[in-house]
Write a protein that holds these residues in place. Structure first.
Motif, PDB file in Angstrom:
ATOM      1  N   PRO A  62      -7.911   8.699   4.189  1.00 49.97           N
ATOM      2  CA  PRO A  62      -9.241   9.139   4.613  1.00 49.97           C
ATOM      3  C   PRO A  62     -10.276   8.025   4.707  1.00 49.97           C
ATOM      4  O   PRO A  62     -11.277   8.177   5.396  1.00 49.97           O
ATOM      5  CB  PRO A  62      -9.647  10.155   3.543  1.00 49.97           C
ATOM      6  N   SER A  63     -10.057   6.915   4.003  1.00 45.88           N
ATOM      7  CA  SER A  63     -11.019   5.806   4.075  1.00 45.88           C
ATOM      8  C   SER A  63     -10.300   4.493   3.798  1.00 45.88           C
ATOM      9  O   SER A  63      -9.168   4.470   3.325  1.00 45.88           O
ATOM     10  CB  SER A  63     -12.147   6.004   3.056  1.00 45.88           C
ATOM     11  N   THR A  64     -10.990   3.394   4.090  1.00 47.26           N
ATOM     12  CA  THR A  64     -10.393   2.080   3.836  1.00 47.26           C
ATOM     13  C   THR A  64     -10.267   1.811   2.342  1.00 47.26           C
ATOM     14  O   THR A  64      -9.379   1.069   1.925  1.00 47.26           O
ATOM     15  CB  THR A  64     -11.226   0.973   4.494  1.00 47.26           C
ATOM     16  N   GLY A  69      -6.687   0.886  -2.135  1.00 48.66           N
ATOM     17  CA  GLY A  69      -6.244   1.322  -3.463  1.00 48.66           C
ATOM     18  C   GLY A  69      -4.749   1.595  -3.502  1.00 48.66           C
ATOM     19  O   GLY A  69      -4.062   1.200  -4.454  1.00 48.66           O
ATOM     20  N   ILE A  70      -4.243   2.244  -2.471  1.00 47.35           N
ATOM     21  CA  ILE A  70      -2.798   2.501  -2.385  1.00 47.35           C
ATOM     22  C   ILE A  70      -2.037   1.186  -2.272  1.00 47.35           C
ATOM     23  O   ILE A  70      -0.995   1.003  -2.904  1.00 47.35           O
ATOM     24  CB  ILE A  70      -2.490   3.432  -1.190  1.00 47.35           C
ATOM     25  N   GLN A  74       0.725  -0.277  -4.937  1.00 48.08           N
ATOM     26  CA  GLN A  74       2.035  -0.726  -4.465  1.00 48.08           C
ATOM     27  C   GLN A  74       2.306  -2.164  -4.922  1.00 48.08           C
ATOM     28  O   GLN A  74       3.405  -2.480  -5.383  1.00 48.08           O
ATOM     29  CB  GLN A  74       2.082  -0.628  -2.942  1.00 48.08           C
ATOM     30  N   ALA A  75       1.312  -3.031  -4.820  1.00 53.22           N
ATOM     31  CA  ALA A  75       1.480  -4.419  -5.248  1.00 53.22           C
ATOM     32  C   ALA A  75       1.693  -4.502  -6.758  1.00 53.22           C
ATOM     33  O   ALA A  75       2.536  -5.276  -7.237  1.00 53.22           O
ATOM     34  CB  ALA A  75       0.265  -5.242  -4.834  1.00 53.22           C
ATOM     35  N   ALA A  76       0.961  -3.711  -7.521  1.00 52.61           N
ATOM     36  CA  ALA A  76       1.115  -3.718  -8.981  1.00 52.61           C
ATOM     37  C   ALA A  76       2.493  -3.205  -9.382  1.00 52.61           C
ATOM     38  O   ALA A  76       3.123  -3.755 -10.301  1.00 52.61           O
ATOM     39  CB  ALA A  76       0.021  -2.871  -9.623  1.00 52.61           C
TER      40      ALA A  76
END
Length: 103
Positions: A62-64, A69-70, A74-76
């Protein structure tokens, strides 16, 4: 590690962060920190303006902020898995050859 090498490594890390930010001041601020997906779409539009997408995403965030955040989660998760595997293999290698090792 000698203090000279520590200073060299620290300066190299600072340079890795500072150089892109210094170079970004000269470019278009809207295009400076674009992702590769955005740059690819722009390049396709420049080469072939009549191009029509044939696939659509299943879900769009829904937003940047949600998208970034996603990506951060994913990186973490990837860093956690990589850290676990490296720690596991290092621990396993340190137990090899010890008489009371439970492998």
């Amino acid at each position: 590690m000698k203090p000279v090498w520590i200073a060299v490594v620290v300066l190299a890390i600072i340079g890795l962060f500072a150089v892109p930010l210094i170079l970004a001041k000269n470019g278009d601020p809207d295009k400076t920190f674009m992702g590769t997906d955005d740059r690819a779409q722009e390049a396709i539009k420049e080469r072939n303006p009549e191009y029509v997408r044939w696939a659509k995403p299943l879900w769009s965030p829904p937003s940047t902020e949600v998208e970034s955040g996603i990506f951060a989660i994913q990186a973490a998760a990837g860093a956690g898995v990589l850290g676990y595997v490296i720690g596991y293999l290092r621990g396993k290698a340190s137990r090899v050859g010890k008489p009371d090792a439970h492998v």
